[in-house]
Write a protein that holds these residues in place. Structure first.
Motif, PDB file in Angstrom:
ATOM      1  N   GLU A  20      39.632  54.954   8.111  1.00  0.00           N
ATOM      2  CA  GLU A  20      39.333  54.501   8.229  1.00  0.00           C
ATOM      3  C   GLU A  20      39.415  53.670   9.633  1.00  0.00           C
ATOM      4  O   GLU A  20      38.978  53.431  10.791  1.00  0.00           O
ATOM      5  CB  GLU A  20      39.103  52.985   7.278  1.00  0.00           C
ATOM      6  CG  GLU A  20      40.127  52.616   7.138  1.00  0.00           C
ATOM      7  CD  GLU A  20      39.825  51.268   5.748  1.00  0.00           C
ATOM      8  OE1 GLU A  20      38.669  51.786   5.569  1.00  0.00           O
ATOM      9  OE2 GLU A  20      41.005  50.598   5.146  1.00  0.00           O
ATOM     10  N   ASP A  21      41.113  53.540   9.992  1.00  0.00           N
ATOM     11  CA  ASP A  21      41.941  52.921  10.688  1.00  0.00           C
ATOM     12  C   ASP A  21      43.286  53.456  11.033  1.00  0.00           C
ATOM     13  O   ASP A  21      43.474  53.690  12.084  1.00  0.00           O
ATOM     14  CB  ASP A  21      42.339  51.438  10.407  1.00  0.00           C
ATOM     15  CG  ASP A  21      43.050  51.573   9.534  1.00  0.00           C
ATOM     16  OD1 ASP A  21      43.805  52.480   8.345  1.00  0.00           O
ATOM     17  OD2 ASP A  21      43.557  50.337   8.384  1.00  0.00           O
ATOM     18  N   ARG A  45      38.379  59.719   2.736  1.00  0.00           N
ATOM     19  CA  ARG A  45      38.586  58.548   3.383  1.00  0.00           C
ATOM     20  C   ARG A  45      40.117  58.949   3.995  1.00  0.00           C
ATOM     21  O   ARG A  45      41.189  57.964   4.337  1.00  0.00           O
ATOM     22  CB  ARG A  45      38.973  57.583   1.998  1.00  0.00           C
ATOM     23  CG  ARG A  45      40.240  58.369   1.182  1.00  0.00           C
ATOM     24  CD  ARG A  45      40.515  56.847  -0.034  1.00  0.00           C
ATOM     25  NE  ARG A  45      41.214  57.229  -1.360  1.00  0.00           N
ATOM     26  CZ  ARG A  45      42.755  56.809  -1.676  1.00  0.00           C
ATOM     27  NH1 ARG A  45      42.325  55.681  -1.521  1.00  0.00           N
ATOM     28  NH2 ARG A  45      42.977  57.138  -2.330  1.00  0.00           N
TER      29      ARG A  45
END
Length: 174
Positions: free
Chosen positions: A80-81, A18
């Protein structure tokens, strides 16, 4: 978890699950050092005070001619972003087999394991570099959250450095 190292526009990028650590080159660090976002989307709008100070260290190293790519400040981003949740990095290039790390999280990102993930990834990468034998870190005696980060990664406390508690890591636990 596997650590992936790549380069993007001359920047070292470390990705582990992550977490993405994106090196901030001296020109980006100069903006961060002024408290500006440096083209990044920050979870709290701007970088935190510790990230600003770390970026200033990278700028000073570049001005002194001692900056080495890969050994400065990184934005801690969610993979993720790519929203930046803090900063982490090295206090400079390796010296006599040792390198020192530091980290800072934006207020709203604290307590979610980002500092632990960042410290682990930086340490893993550093210990894989030629000539690096030990990763160092220091904390204020009353900074229990930072001490817990270091302990989770596997650092052990060693002799204090003046007013600061000192920690060392020579290998990551399995």
């Amino acid at each position: 978890m596997t650590l992936h190292a790549s380069h993007d526009g001359g920047r070292l990028v470390l990705t582990q699950g992550r977490l993405t650590l994106r090196e901030q080159l001296p020109e980006d660090a100069a903006l961060l050092g002024d408290g500006k976002p440096a083209g990044l989307v920050w979870i709290d709008g701007v970088p935190g005070d510790g990230t600003v100070r770390a970026a200033s260290m990278t700028v000073a190293a570049a001005a002194a001619g001692v900056y080495r790519p890969g050994w400065g400040v990184f934005a801690i981003q969610r993979s993720e972003d790519l929203v930046a949740v803090g900063g982490a990095g090295f206090h400079g290039p390796p010296d006599s087999g040792a390198v020192e790390i530091g980290y800072d999280l934006s207020e709203s990102a604290r307590g979610a394991g980002w500092a632990t993930d960042a410290a682990r990834a930086l340490s893993q990468w550093a210990l894989g570099q030629p000539g690096v034998l030990v990763v160092l870190a220091t904390t204020e005696p009353d900074n229990r959250p930072s001490q817990a980060v270091l302990e989770r990664v596997g650092f052990v406390r060693v002799a204090d450095r003046g007013e600061l508690w000192a920690y060392e890591l020579t290998s990551l636990p399995d």
